[in-house]
Design a protein around this motif. Structure first.
Motif, mmCIF file in Angstrom:
data_model
loop_
_atom_site.group_PDB
_atom_site.id
_atom_site.type_symbol
_atom_site.label_atom_id
_atom_site.label_comp_id
_atom_site.label_asym_id
_atom_site.label_seq_id
_atom_site.Cartn_x
_atom_site.Cartn_y
_atom_site.Cartn_z
ATOM 1 N N PHE A 114 84.540 69.016 56.932
ATOM 2 C CA PHE A 114 85.051 69.955 55.935
ATOM 3 C C PHE A 114 85.156 69.358 54.532
ATOM 4 C CE2 PHE A 114 88.706 71.613 53.594
ATOM 5 C CZ PHE A 114 88.291 72.916 53.397
ATOM 6 N N PRO A 115 85.752 68.164 54.315
ATOM 7 C CA PRO A 115 85.884 67.659 52.936
ATOM 8 C C PRO A 115 84.549 67.450 52.236
ATOM 9 C CG PRO A 115 87.286 66.397 54.399
ATOM 10 C CD PRO A 115 86.429 67.278 55.264
ATOM 11 N N PHE A 116 83.549 66.988 52.971
ATOM 12 C CA PHE A 116 82.245 66.766 52.360
ATOM 13 C C PHE A 116 81.628 68.087 51.902
ATOM 14 C CE2 PHE A 116 77.641 65.887 52.595
ATOM 15 C CZ PHE A 116 77.594 64.912 51.624
ATOM 16 N N CYS A 117 81.708 69.107 52.750
ATOM 17 C CA CYS A 117 81.163 70.414 52.392
ATOM 18 C C CYS A 117 81.940 71.023 51.223
ATOM 19 C CB CYS A 117 81.197 71.349 53.598
ATOM 20 S SG CYS A 117 80.088 70.835 54.923
ATOM 21 N N TYR A 118 83.254 70.862 51.239
ATOM 22 C CA TYR A 118 84.091 71.384 50.160
ATOM 23 C C TYR A 118 83.773 70.696 48.833
ATOM 24 C CZ TYR A 118 88.284 72.769 47.627
ATOM 25 O OH TYR A 118 89.153 73.264 46.690
ATOM 26 N N THR A 119 83.576 69.374 48.872
ATOM 27 C CA THR A 119 83.235 68.631 47.660
ATOM 28 C C THR A 119 81.883 69.069 47.110
ATOM 29 O OG1 THR A 119 84.497 66.746 48.460
ATOM 30 C CG2 THR A 119 82.916 66.319 46.714
ATOM 31 N N CYS A 120 80.921 69.302 47.979
ATOM 32 C CA CYS A 120 79.605 69.778 47.531
ATOM 33 C C CYS A 120 79.731 71.148 46.863
ATOM 34 C CB CYS A 120 78.631 69.844 48.697
ATOM 35 S SG CYS A 120 78.091 68.231 49.266
ATOM 36 N N ASP A 121 80.573 72.021 47.402
ATOM 37 C CA ASP A 121 80.794 73.325 46.771
ATOM 38 C C ASP A 121 81.453 73.175 45.408
ATOM 39 O OD1 ASP A 121 79.603 74.846 48.698
ATOM 40 O OD2 ASP A 121 81.465 75.539 49.626
ATOM 41 N N LEU A 122 82.423 72.268 45.284
ATOM 42 C CA LEU A 122 83.077 72.052 43.992
ATOM 43 C C LEU A 122 82.105 71.499 42.955
ATOM 44 C CD1 LEU A 122 86.553 70.559 44.952
ATOM 45 C CD2 LEU A 122 86.043 72.845 44.095
#
Length: 119
Positions: free
Chosen positions: A38-46
């Motif tokens: 989740f954090p990696f995907c969230y960071t890519c979205d940000l």
């Protein structure tokens, strides 16, 4: 894709082969696996959202009263900032929260299919 495969196999093991203590351990592993991605995907979205707003920020900077050299550099950056950034896994899957959710749904769909085949 590998995460989806790991989740699917873990869920099949959870529903078909595990006893009570193993089910607890497998459920914890599944939660950790989802929390890990989740954090990696969230960071890519940000990062993608920041890059989309970068062109607007560059355009609204004080470029009218600046030197010619600064304006020509600004035009170059503005043209490059208008291209969208796309993070992908192996040039196959986009890395974003939507993909993370779809992988989790796929894993649960595999388990549902296996349960229906078993019955």
């Amino acid at each position: 894709m590998l995460v989806g495969l790991v989740l699917g196999i873990s869920l099949i093991n959870l529903y078909l082969f595990a006893d009570t203590w193993a089910k607890l351990a497998i459920a914890a592993y599944i939660v950790v696996q989802i929390v890990q991605t989740f954090p990696f995907c969230y960071t890519c979205d940000l990062i993608r959202e920041d890059c989309e707003s970068l062109a607007v920020a560059i355009f609204h900077s004080n470029w009218k009263g600046s030197s010619r050299r600064y304006r020509s550099s600004l035009i170059y950056f503005l043209q490059n900032a208008q291209r969208t950034i796309s993070f992908s896994a192996g040039s196959v899957f986009p890395i974003c929260l939507n993909t993370n959710i779809r992988v989790a749904k796929l894993a649960f769909s595999v388990v549902t299919f296996v349960k229906q085949v078993k019955n």
